[in-house]
Every structure is written in C-alpha cells, then in structure tokens.
Design an enzyme around this catalytic site. Sequence first.
Site, PDB file in Angstrom:
ATOM      1  CG  ASP A  96      14.379  44.902 -36.771  1.00  0.00           C
ATOM      2  OD1 ASP A  96      13.778  44.551 -37.797  1.00  0.00           O
ATOM      3  OD2 ASP A  96      14.114  45.950 -36.154  1.00  0.00           O
ATOM      4  CG  ASP A 118       2.440  44.417 -39.229  1.00  0.00           C
ATOM      5  OD1 ASP A 118       1.409  44.958 -39.689  1.00  0.00           O
ATOM      6  OD2 ASP A 118       2.693  44.371 -38.013  1.00  0.00           O
TER       7      ASP A 118
END
Length: 216
Positions: A96, A118
């Site tokens: 991540d 995103d």
Amino acid sequence: MRVRKKPWAEGYINDHSDLIVTAPETQLGHWQERFEKQQPLQIEIGIGKGRFIVEMARQHPEINFLGIEIQESVIATALRQLVESGLTNVQLVETDGANVDTLFAENEVDALFLNFSDPWPKTRHAKRRLTSPNFLVHYEKVLKPAGMIQFKTDNRGLFEYSLASFNNYGLTFDEVWLDLHNSAGNEGNVETEYEQKFSAKGPIYELKAHFPTLTH
C-alpha cells in the site's frame, strides 16, 4: 474497483523476486541496493498494468524507478511487462503506497508520480485522495528538497481539488495543464494504459509541483 484474481500471479511474483519486493519495510533507506547503479530515484504510486513506469525507465536509463501497487493481480501483470522489457533500472513493490514515509527514508526520493488516482468523489472521503494534505505530509518527508510531484487525471473535480490542496499546503507549481494532450506539455508525455483509453473522451489534466526548500 474489484480486480479479478489471477491464479498465476502469486507464483509468478515469487519466481521474480529479483524484480519485485513484497516486504518493503526491509528496504527502508536501502532501495538503491536493488539496482545495478546508484542513480536518482523516482517512484509511481498506483502503477496499473505498468506501462508508464516501464516506458519511463526505458526512456531514462539514468534514473532508477520504483512502481508501487497494492493489488497482486495488477502488479503481476506489470511484472510480466517488466520481465519482457529486460530493463534493470526499474523495480516493483507490492504494498500500500498510502504511507510512503514508512517505506522510504527522509529525502530518499527525487520525484513522485500520481497517475489517474482514485478520485474518491464523495466529500466525506476527501481525506483518502492521494493529493490530500494527509498524503502531502508524507510526500514532503521522503522527497528531496525541491523534489517534484507530477499528477495526472481525467477527473476535473479531483484536479480542482488537487490544485487547491497543493496551493494551500504551500507547494510551488511548475506546470499546470488543463488539456495536456493539446499543449506544449505533451512533448515527452508518457501515457498510462488508462490515459490511452480515455483521453478521447475528454481532456487530461496535469500539474507538476514541488515543496518549498525552506520546509526541509
């Protein structure tokens, strides 16, 4: 977005541990040891299928690149492209990328790329946007003084938010393009897979900025 699991991904990643890191905490401050040469280090957070990071490495052999991606099936596809390229100045990291300050030492990174992140369009999710102050504070820590952030998106709302976020944080803008593909900024632009697919539907927005050196 949910990505379909690829049964071959885990085995392929294990077979190419020379090109991909799955335990990045062991590399903190030592990323240059993964490369043949010690060169400026640039990272991309969220690499998709890897077209951008691999092509950047091909065009800039004088730079070392790290591509960060959390989804195993996605990074496995990028890894396959990297293996086929034969390049030695790019490595992938399966993790991540939200907390880059836990992955890199202070001032270890020369530039950071955020491509078509995103948008998290709902206001209550704004803190999850990779251009929010929550993330800028981490980028500032790992980037070298005057290290560049390059951000591209096709989402007008996210772009406007990012402009305000960067400005309010005190970054200095180097370039701002409201229609990248029809501007001087498109010279030398390396497109992502997403960018190739969706640029015909509307403009691509881009900004390049850096933190003021006095903050370091």
